[in-house]
Design an enzyme around this catalytic site. Structure first.
Site, mmCIF file in Angstrom:
data_model
loop_
_atom_site.group_PDB
_atom_site.id
_atom_site.type_symbol
_atom_site.label_atom_id
_atom_site.label_comp_id
_atom_site.label_asym_id
_atom_site.label_seq_id
_atom_site.Cartn_x
_atom_site.Cartn_y
_atom_site.Cartn_z
ATOM 1 N N PRO A 10 0.691 -1.177 -0.078
ATOM 2 C CG PRO A 10 -0.200 -1.087 2.206
ATOM 3 C CD PRO A 10 0.575 -1.953 1.389
ATOM 4 C CG ASN A 11 -0.046 4.260 1.371
ATOM 5 O OD1 ASN A 11 -1.221 4.797 0.898
ATOM 6 N ND2 ASN A 11 -0.200 3.531 2.775
ATOM 7 N NE ARG A 18 4.050 6.685 1.580
ATOM 8 C CZ ARG A 18 4.392 5.533 2.017
ATOM 9 N NH1 ARG A 18 4.752 4.425 1.443
ATOM 10 N NH2 ARG A 18 4.133 5.006 3.410
ATOM 11 C CE1 TYR A 23 8.965 4.864 2.918
ATOM 12 C CE2 TYR A 23 7.219 6.844 3.123
ATOM 13 C CZ TYR A 23 7.911 5.744 3.565
ATOM 14 O OH TYR A 23 7.299 5.089 4.604
ATOM 15 C CG ASN A 74 8.329 -1.938 0.181
ATOM 16 O OD1 ASN A 74 7.878 -1.982 1.281
ATOM 17 N ND2 ASN A 74 8.896 -0.930 -0.140
ATOM 18 C CB ALA A 77 1.624 0.189 6.475
ATOM 19 C CD GLU A 98 10.344 -7.393 5.948
ATOM 20 O OE1 GLU A 98 10.286 -8.618 6.391
ATOM 21 O OE2 GLU A 98 10.099 -6.487 6.332
ATOM 22 C CG HIS A 100 11.108 -2.324 4.632
ATOM 23 N ND1 HIS A 100 9.904 -2.165 4.349
ATOM 24 C CD2 HIS A 100 11.504 -3.523 5.145
ATOM 25 C CE1 HIS A 100 9.185 -3.250 5.130
ATOM 26 N NE2 HIS A 100 10.280 -4.045 5.546
ATOM 27 C CB SER A 102 12.623 4.293 4.961
ATOM 28 O OG SER A 102 11.540 3.308 5.400
ATOM 29 N NE ARG A 107 10.369 6.062 8.496
ATOM 30 C CZ ARG A 107 9.214 5.892 7.498
ATOM 31 N NH1 ARG A 107 9.461 4.841 6.695
ATOM 32 N NH2 ARG A 107 8.354 6.591 7.483
HETATM 33 C C1 DQA Z 1 8.344 0.998 3.751
HETATM 34 C C2 DQA Z 1 8.273 1.214 5.184
HETATM 35 C C3 DQA Z 1 6.976 1.016 5.887
HETATM 36 O O1 DQA Z 1 7.163 1.155 7.215
HETATM 37 C C4 DQA Z 1 5.931 1.975 5.441
HETATM 38 O O2 DQA Z 1 4.611 1.966 5.983
HETATM 39 C C5 DQA Z 1 5.950 1.903 4.054
HETATM 40 C C6 DQA Z 1 7.102 1.659 3.004
HETATM 41 C C7 DQA Z 1 9.763 1.344 3.002
HETATM 42 O O3 DQA Z 1 9.590 0.697 1.749
HETATM 43 O O4 DQA Z 1 10.430 1.922 3.286
HETATM 44 O O5 DQA Z 1 4.951 2.193 3.455
HETATM 45 O O6 DQA Z 1 7.965 -0.417 3.316
#
Ligand code: DQA
Length: 149
Positions: A10-11, A18, A23, A74, A77, A98, A100, A102, A107
């Protein structure tokens, strides 16, 4: 030819717009384009898919059975909330990495827990687009080693 499913949670469709301070400025298309180039070099097939819906990600994981030998994910959240995605990965038993953008460990504390990490072969966090590229390389290396064993 090895086939890898790339899942964006998501997102991540909003990448570029964003929270660029967190990011970066690369869009999801930029990331998929970089991965496609790597895939050509590695001589693998790559299928990217993004969804904002937990169930759609789970359906994609299920349909990877018999289609893909590895999953690069990825989970966004859902990393920190989804027992269901974790169970789907455990159920299909397809090697999964997996990633990410960030560094989630620098964080908020709620990002320090990953439900996915215990069912993944490894995790890469904090390198922006490079997290995906490194994750793909590591996954392909793992699968090729496994096949030659
Ligand atoms: C994320 C890190 C997650 O905590 C966050 O909710 C994201 C992006 C990252 O790629 O850094 O949506 O997965």
């Amino acid at each position: 030819m090895l086939s890898i499913l790339v899942l964006h949670g998501p997102n991540l469709n909003l990448l570029g717009k964003r929270e660029p301070g967190v990011y970066g400025s690369a869009t999801l298309d930029d990331i998929d384009r970089a991965l496609k180039q790597d895939a050509e070099r590695l001589q693998i097939k790559l299928t990217p898919f993004q969804s904002n819906h937990e169930g759609a990600l789970i359906d994609a994981i299920h349909s990877a059975l018999g289609q893909h030998q590895g999953i690069l994910i990825n989970p966004g959240a859902y990393t920190h909330t989804s027992v269901a995605i974790r169970d789907a990965i455990a159920a299909v038993a397809i090697p999964t990495v997996e990633v990410h953008l960030s560094n989630v460990y620098r964080r908020e504390p709620f990002r320090h827990q990953s439900y996915i990490a215990p069912v993944a072969i490894g995790q890469i966090s904090g390198f922006g687009t490079e997290s995906y590229r490194l994750g793909l390389q590591a996954l392909v290396h793992h699968l090729r080693q496994q096949n030659s064993a």
